[in-house]
Design an enzyme around this catalytic site. Sequence first.
Site, PDB file in Angstrom:
ATOM      1  N   MET A  20      33.343  43.003  41.432  1.00 58.02           N
ATOM      2  CA  MET A  20      33.671  43.718  42.693  1.00 58.02           C
ATOM      3  C   MET A  20      32.381  44.147  43.600  1.00 58.02           C
ATOM      4  O   MET A  20      31.721  44.757  43.039  1.00 58.02           O
ATOM      5  CB  MET A  20      34.516  45.080  42.152  1.00 58.02           C
ATOM      6  CG  MET A  20      35.664  44.800  41.446  1.00 58.02           C
ATOM      7  SD  MET A  20      36.444  46.435  41.118  1.00 58.02           S
ATOM      8  CE  MET A  20      35.810  46.697  39.311  1.00 58.02           C
ATOM      9  N   GLN A  73      28.761  35.325  40.476  1.00 59.25           N
ATOM     10  CA  GLN A  73      29.881  35.015  41.063  1.00 59.25           C
ATOM     11  C   GLN A  73      29.595  34.654  42.585  1.00 59.25           C
ATOM     12  O   GLN A  73      29.086  35.182  43.193  1.00 59.25           O
ATOM     13  CB  GLN A  73      31.073  36.148  41.036  1.00 59.25           C
ATOM     14  CG  GLN A  73      32.250  35.284  41.573  1.00 59.25           C
ATOM     15  CD  GLN A  73      33.529  36.254  42.035  1.00 59.25           C
ATOM     16  OE1 GLN A  73      33.320  37.129  42.654  1.00 59.25           O
ATOM     17  NE2 GLN A  73      34.544  35.814  41.280  1.00 59.25           N
ATOM     18  N   CYS A 104      39.040  35.798  46.930  1.00 60.97           N
ATOM     19  CA  CYS A 104      38.580  36.890  47.967  1.00 60.97           C
ATOM     20  C   CYS A 104      39.656  36.851  49.290  1.00 60.97           C
ATOM     21  O   CYS A 104      39.877  35.580  49.865  1.00 60.97           O
ATOM     22  CB  CYS A 104      37.147  36.675  48.289  1.00 60.97           C
ATOM     23  SG  CYS A 104      36.813  38.004  49.351  1.00 60.97           S
ATOM     24  N   ASP A 203      46.182  44.619  37.758  1.00 57.20           N
ATOM     25  CA  ASP A 203      46.942  45.904  37.353  1.00 57.20           C
ATOM     26  C   ASP A 203      47.018  46.247  35.999  1.00 57.20           C
ATOM     27  O   ASP A 203      47.876  46.850  35.443  1.00 57.20           O
ATOM     28  CB  ASP A 203      48.611  45.755  37.876  1.00 57.20           C
ATOM     29  CG  ASP A 203      48.795  45.571  39.334  1.00 57.20           C
ATOM     30  OD1 ASP A 203      47.936  46.095  40.100  1.00 57.20           O
ATOM     31  OD2 ASP A 203      49.950  45.132  39.761  1.00 57.20           O
TER      32      ASP A 203
HETATM   33  C1  LIG Z   1      36.363  47.180  45.720  1.00 59.75           C
HETATM   34  C2  LIG Z   1      36.598  45.873  45.319  1.00 59.75           C
HETATM   35  C3  LIG Z   1      35.847  44.902  45.309  1.00 59.75           C
HETATM   36  C4  LIG Z   1      36.021  43.489  45.015  1.00 59.75           C
HETATM   37  N1  LIG Z   1      35.252  42.421  45.001  1.00 59.75           N
HETATM   38  C5  LIG Z   1      35.396  41.127  44.475  1.00 59.75           C
HETATM   39  C6  LIG Z   1      34.635  40.288  44.151  1.00 59.75           C
HETATM   40  O1  LIG Z   1      33.453  40.305  44.557  1.00 59.75           O
HETATM   41  N2  LIG Z   1      35.014  39.300  43.489  1.00 59.75           N
HETATM   42  C7  LIG Z   1      36.256  38.939  43.125  1.00 59.75           C
HETATM   43  O2  LIG Z   1      36.335  37.739  42.384  1.00 59.75           O
HETATM   44  N3  LIG Z   1      37.116  39.866  43.220  1.00 59.75           N
HETATM   45  C8  LIG Z   1      36.749  41.149  43.912  1.00 59.75           C
HETATM   46  N4  LIG Z   1      37.765  41.974  43.750  1.00 59.75           N
HETATM   47  C9  LIG Z   1      38.965  41.677  43.310  1.00 59.75           C
HETATM   48  C10 LIG Z   1      39.094  42.292  41.723  1.00 59.75           C
HETATM   49  O3  LIG Z   1      38.128  41.235  41.062  1.00 59.75           O
HETATM   50  C11 LIG Z   1      40.360  42.035  41.063  1.00 59.75           C
HETATM   51  O4  LIG Z   1      40.563  40.791  41.157  1.00 59.75           O
HETATM   52  C12 LIG Z   1      41.185  42.725  41.770  1.00 59.75           C
HETATM   53  O5  LIG Z   1      40.998  43.945  41.948  1.00 59.75           O
HETATM   54  C13 LIG Z   1      42.637  42.714  40.747  1.00 59.75           C
HETATM   55  O6  LIG Z   1      42.294  43.456  39.838  1.00 59.75           O
HETATM   56  P1  LIG Z   1      42.991  44.991  39.433  1.00 59.75           P
HETATM   57  O7  LIG Z   1      44.167  45.090  39.628  1.00 59.75           O
HETATM   58  O8  LIG Z   1      42.460  45.087  37.959  1.00 59.75           O
HETATM   59  O9  LIG Z   1      41.941  45.905  40.129  1.00 59.75           O
HETATM   60  C14 LIG Z   1      37.399  43.079  44.250  1.00 59.75           C
HETATM   61  C15 LIG Z   1      38.459  44.330  44.223  1.00 59.75           C
HETATM   62  C16 LIG Z   1      37.758  45.616  44.586  1.00 59.75           C
HETATM   63  C17 LIG Z   1      38.822  46.670  44.588  1.00 59.75           C
END
Ligand SMILES: Cc1cc2nc3c(=O)[nH]c(=O)nc-3n(C[C@H](O)[C@H](O)[C@H](O)COP(=O)(O)O)c2cc1C
Length: 336
Positions: A20, A73, A104, A203
């Site tokens: 993230m 990544q 992304c 989620d």
């Molecule tokens: C603040 C933020 C930054 C993120 N940055 C990335 C990232 O750098 N690389 C990536 O693959 N996904 C990124 N994501 C997506 C997360 O890795 C993840 O796939 C997405 O939040 C869904 O998972 P969750 O429902 O557990 O949050 C980001 C998500 C958030 C909320």
Amino acid sequence: MESLQIGKLKLKNRLFLAPMVDVTDLPYRILCRRAGAGMVYTEMVYVNAILHENERTLNMMKTCKEDSPIGLQITGDSVEEFEKFVKLKKLWNKFDLIDLNCGCPSMRITGNKAGSYLLKNPKKIAEIVRILKKTGKIVTVKIRLGYDKNNVLDVAREIEKAGADALTVHARLGVDGSKIKADWSWIGKVKKSAKIPVIGNGDVFSGTDAEKMLKICDGVMIGRGAIGDPMIFTRILEYLDGARRRCFPATNLPRPPAPDSRLAEDEKRSIKENLKLFLEYLKLEEKFYGKDVDMGKIKYIGTNFFKGFSGASETRNRLMSLKSFDEIKEFAENFV
Ligand SMILES: Cc1cc2nc3c(=O)[nH]c(=O)nc-3n(C[C@H](O)[C@H](O)[C@H](O)COP(=O)(O)O)c2cc1C
């Protein structure tokens, strides 16, 4: 929880901290590892920025002995840039694994035909995977169900054929952002059609979510649930290991009132423990970034720690108004 093998890497468990941007820097990864995360990644970095070796990018790629195993990544749009990247061993040699971001949704990235835009062209993803495999490192890919239409089974097939060691599926389309509910049924479908390990994402906020996800695939990746709440990993591990300790919902999510005073006491303790982790985070930020510490990021992370208690909103406003790193540290110390 049993381990998971990805290529030659044996992970201690099946819980992954999602990459993230502006969250999973080195200090934050350390907190989550200590709380039990079995695998973590850097924030996404653009391959072109890596080639330029600019300071901000190198900071994002900082790691240390405790930060292991670690995945770098990356994303990008140009096959030639990936070729150049592979030749610069000093840039990637310290990482155990390279993960290609094809998920992304940000316009800044998809506008450059990188991130989830790559999903439009499965053959190009396969070509990049083949190039990255030349490093000799473990190569994984993080995908969504598609960019604007679902082609996840095609994409997964191409990625596996190209020799990737594992695949993470964030069960939404690129154009969905994270607003709609993730459709886990597609994670199950990818798992059924793939021979490499499949990690599910989207989620997961509790032990029961993780348990359900692990029934359909090999690993669970947690993103938002871990922001301001590294202990989510400990709770999930305890829940999955059948510990009798109560599994609290994530502190950064709205929760119903505590049913009895004992629970209220337990929750108070867990909130305090969590805020102590924020203090630890600040110490690690200072240790690894010193004067380069990013105030915007620290405040964003901080506001996610100060949640789940009465007066939290005023506390967050106060935090946002602070001007210096020392003020934030003092504020957090006093608060704890
Ligand atoms: C603040 C933020 C930054 C993120 N940055 C990335 C990232 O750098 N690389 C990536 O693959 N996904 C990124 N994501 C997506 C997360 O890795 C993840 O796939 C997405 O939040 C869904 O998972 P969750 O429902 O557990 O949050 C980001 C998500 C958030 C909320």
